[in-house]
Design an enzyme around this catalytic site. Sequence first.
Site, short mmCIF file in Angstrom:
data_model
loop_
_atom_site.label_atom_id
_atom_site.label_comp_id
_atom_site.label_asym_id
_atom_site.label_seq_id
_atom_site.Cartn_x
_atom_site.Cartn_y
_atom_site.Cartn_z
N ASP A 13 -12.54 5.68 -8.75
CA ASP A 13 -11.31 5.51 -7.97
C ASP A 13 -10.74 4.12 -8.27
O ASP A 13 -11.44 3.27 -8.82
CB ASP A 13 -11.64 5.64 -6.47
N SER A 14 -9.51 3.91 -7.83
CA SER A 14 -8.89 2.60 -7.99
C SER A 14 -9.58 1.54 -7.13
O SER A 14 -9.41 0.35 -7.37
CB SER A 14 -7.42 2.69 -7.60
N CYS A 76 -9.43 9.45 -7.40
CA CYS A 76 -8.13 8.83 -7.16
C CYS A 76 -6.99 9.83 -7.44
O CYS A 76 -6.89 10.37 -8.55
CB CYS A 76 -7.99 7.63 -8.08
N ASN A 77 -6.15 10.05 -6.45
CA ASN A 77 -5.02 10.97 -6.63
C ASN A 77 -4.06 10.44 -7.69
O ASN A 77 -3.52 11.20 -8.49
CB ASN A 77 -4.25 11.11 -5.32
N THR A 78 -3.86 9.12 -7.70
CA THR A 78 -2.92 8.54 -8.66
C THR A 78 -3.41 8.76 -10.09
O THR A 78 -2.64 9.18 -10.97
CB THR A 78 -2.74 7.03 -8.36
N GLU A 155 -7.37 0.60 5.37
CA GLU A 155 -8.35 -0.43 5.00
C GLU A 155 -8.55 -1.44 6.12
O GLU A 155 -9.64 -1.99 6.29
CB GLU A 155 -7.95 -1.12 3.70
N CYS A 187 -3.88 11.42 -1.05
CA CYS A 187 -4.32 10.04 -1.32
C CYS A 187 -5.70 9.88 -0.70
O CYS A 187 -5.95 10.39 0.40
CB CYS A 187 -3.33 9.04 -0.72
N THR A 188 -6.55 9.16 -1.41
CA THR A 188 -7.93 8.99 -0.96
C THR A 188 -8.06 8.43 0.45
O THR A 188 -9.03 8.72 1.15
CB THR A 188 -8.66 8.02 -1.91
N HIS A 189 -7.10 7.58 0.85
CA HIS A 189 -7.22 6.89 2.15
C HIS A 189 -6.83 7.73 3.35
O HIS A 189 -7.19 7.41 4.47
CB HIS A 189 -6.34 5.64 2.15
#
Length: 271
Positions: A13-14, A76-78, A155, A187-189
């Site tokens: 992931d990023s 990561c979705n991006t 975060e 999105c991961t978050h």
Amino acid sequence: MIALRQKPIGVFDSGIGGLTVVHALTECFPHENIVYFGDTARVPYGSKSPQVVREYAAQDIDFLLGNDVKMVVVACNTVSAVALDVVQKHAHMPVIGVIVPGAAAAVHSTRNKRIGIIGTRATVNSRAYAHAIRQIDPDVQVFSQACPLFVPLAEEGLTDHQATALIAKEYLFPLLLEKIDTLILGCTHYPVLRTAIAAAAGTAITLIDSGAATAVEVGHLLDTTDLRNPSAQKPNLRFFVSDIPAKFTEVGERFLGQRMGMVRRAAVGGV
Ligand code: DGL
């Protein structure tokens, strides 16, 4: 073959967000070993150009391949949206991104064929979810909204803060006007903010967690490739990041839902 099955699943992931996908994987596969890489030195990817994300993704995957993994999950979705082909080209092993599983779960869920997608700017601009959805059902209409403020809110741990509730309402308003009945958390978050997003969406909208949908797909892939780990032992979860690990460990345990143990620093992409 036993040795191959016992190799870890590589997840990258990023940064920290991919730990929500690791959480989904550990729930589904309590005996799979996992190696995770988070590019915390260069996060966020979601505000960067596709060219830069593709370059970073090539470096990230090279790091994971150096850890002798048996398959790769692009959490990561991006990256899944703009660079999955880069990862596939480098990997020479089963690779799974989060877009197609998330899209398939949403198409399965929608009744009125109106699906909303929320994600980073890069994910939304790529139209990758819309493309994947239309491949499955061309009659579905797709409406997207970038939600860049959700990443720092998650975060910072502002999960039930009124600022998050307000921002969620603002972001979701245009999608609600389109009468969507299904919303992809692209999105991961976003699973971390699920309660606030669900409250803003209302009870008539089904939320799809692309990470959880991906974990189900990983199960199919483990079976079709005969790569499921037969061991019943406690798995080995290893975490690497490209910046110093302190904040990653602190915030990450919330995303992962369990203690993380040692997190190591990895030099990736010259950082
Ligand atoms: N992991 C990213 C994603 O799922 C979110 C954070 C970032 O922008 O790098 O798109």
